[in-house]
Design a protein around this motif. Structure first.
Motif, short mmCIF file in Angstrom:
data_model
loop_
_atom_site.label_atom_id
_atom_site.label_comp_id
_atom_site.label_asym_id
_atom_site.label_seq_id
_atom_site.Cartn_x
_atom_site.Cartn_y
_atom_site.Cartn_z
N ARG A 158 0.90 -1.04 0.00
CA ARG A 158 0.13 0.02 -0.01
C ARG A 158 0.84 1.24 0.15
O ARG A 158 1.71 1.28 0.91
CB ARG A 158 -0.75 0.11 1.34
N GLY A 159 0.71 2.17 -0.85
CA GLY A 159 1.25 3.50 -0.89
C GLY A 159 2.61 3.56 -1.35
O GLY A 159 3.25 4.60 -1.09
N ASN A 189 -4.43 0.35 -3.41
CA ASN A 189 -4.00 1.77 -3.91
C ASN A 189 -4.90 2.61 -4.80
O ASN A 189 -4.84 3.16 -5.73
CB ASN A 189 -2.58 1.59 -4.92
N LEU A 195 0.56 5.50 -9.03
CA LEU A 195 1.35 4.04 -8.82
C LEU A 195 1.75 3.78 -10.22
O LEU A 195 1.04 3.53 -11.14
CB LEU A 195 0.59 3.02 -8.00
#
Lengths: 231, 231
Positions: A158-159, A189, A195
């Motif tokens: 995540r992230g 996400n 991303l």
């Protein structure tokens, strides 16, 4: 009864985060782009770093900081390419912390560096909880680890700013459901529009050029920002 | 000046170790053989557990405890084989602790179990520092992780009872120096005469039968010991 002060529990990470902020300021002032590279053991962190060095060594001044619980195998691999490498041994610790990076940074002439690659300790859990002060977080997954990893290690998936899926040359020999894997990444996400995902093979070179372009783009963005804020 | 007491710093792990000892006693009293299975993410822990279940389900009553930071994917895989599985979610924690195992054990009818397989959190660093009270520690390595892992993660490779090298079907497609890998394992376990190493492929079934025999042998040794101490 008199009004009482309510005690505030300070974020346990704040000491680390403060040092991370100092690291970031030092890196920014010197115009260094710092990238934190995280992954499971054996996903290919050092191979990805080698690929970056080979592609960009004539255009950027690169230095590598290697984080390991023991030994200096990866730092030696980097030095064999003629690139400066500093080894951080965590002495059993399962992740890098901002203070470790600070000690390493203080040994470097930051003005002589354009791109600082930080290889975190091989671990798909703990590094995600510790800010270092680097500009970009990159996660390297690899095909043999399996397609279920985003679902099982969500804090890491995540992230991040970029996700590399390495060892795609092994896809013909492994049961790996690409759609299921990428669905997991997407679910974790959803709020993130930035991303970038790269399917690569360090072994065959497939997909590497797109990934290198991403690094170049991040460096350009940083330089443009520096020029803008200076004029 | 009067003689002063010297403060003794108590081992930070002692609370955990005490609970581990309680777990061991409970397991011993019920005649359960408990095996702690550790590995990197994606090395094949659940696949090895599935192989044990398929081979031994008619001869031993098996239960599985699954440790993950999130989700229950592996517990569901085990339950699909008709085997009891308990999920421990560590909530982000990077390893199992004895207290977590105790809570899981207390939900089980130990008298109805011959073999308890404990799948630790996917991590090649932290689980080695936390005793659970299980009888045997097994480490699963896998070919795609690379031949340098014993040198880079010595705390995990040192002192296990059995080492499985999984995914040997991928050897033709990966640069993996078997001699270098096994030298590392040997160097870390020089004082140990009992380390068993199994080269296997859960995908093709190669080498699985030797590994299953090892599990059977540990169970026989436990049963012989129980008979001896009872007569």
């Amino acid at each position: 009864m008199s009004k009482q002060n309510i005690p505030i529990i300070v974020n346990i990470m704040s000491a680390n985060d403060q040092i991370a902020q100092i690291n970031r300021t030092q890196l920014d002032q010197a115009g260094v782009l710092a990238v934190n590279i995280m992954a499971s053991p054996g996903a290919g962190k050092t191979s990805v770093i080698e690929a970056i060095i080979k592609a960009l060594r004539n255009e950027l001044r690169i230095t590598v900081i290697e984080g390991d619980i023991a030994g200096s195998i990866d730092a030696e691999r980097v030095q064999e390419l003629g690139i400066e490498a500093i080894q951080i041994n965590t002495g059993g610790g399962c992740h890098l912390e901002a203070g470790m990076l600070q000690r390493a940074i203080n040994q470097l002439d930051l003005e002589a560096i354009d791109l600082l690659l930080v290889e975190n300790v091989g671990n798909l859990i703990c590094p995600s909880a510790w800010k270092l002060g680097t500009h970009k977080n990159v996660l390297i997954a690899s095909v043999p680890e399996g397609d279920d990893k985003p679902y099982k290690y969500p804090t890491m998936y995540r992230g991040v700013d970029a996700l590399i899926l390495n060892k795609i040359d092994l896809l013909p020999y492994i049961d790996f459901d690409m759609e299921y894997f990428k669905l997991g990444v997407t679910l974790l996400n959803q709020r993130l529009t930035t991303l970038s995902i790269f399917d690569i093979s360090c072994r065959t070179g497939e997909g590497i050029s797109d990934w290198i372009e991403w690094i170049q783009e991040q460096k350009r963005i940083q330089q443009d920002f520096i020029v803008e804020t200076c004029t």
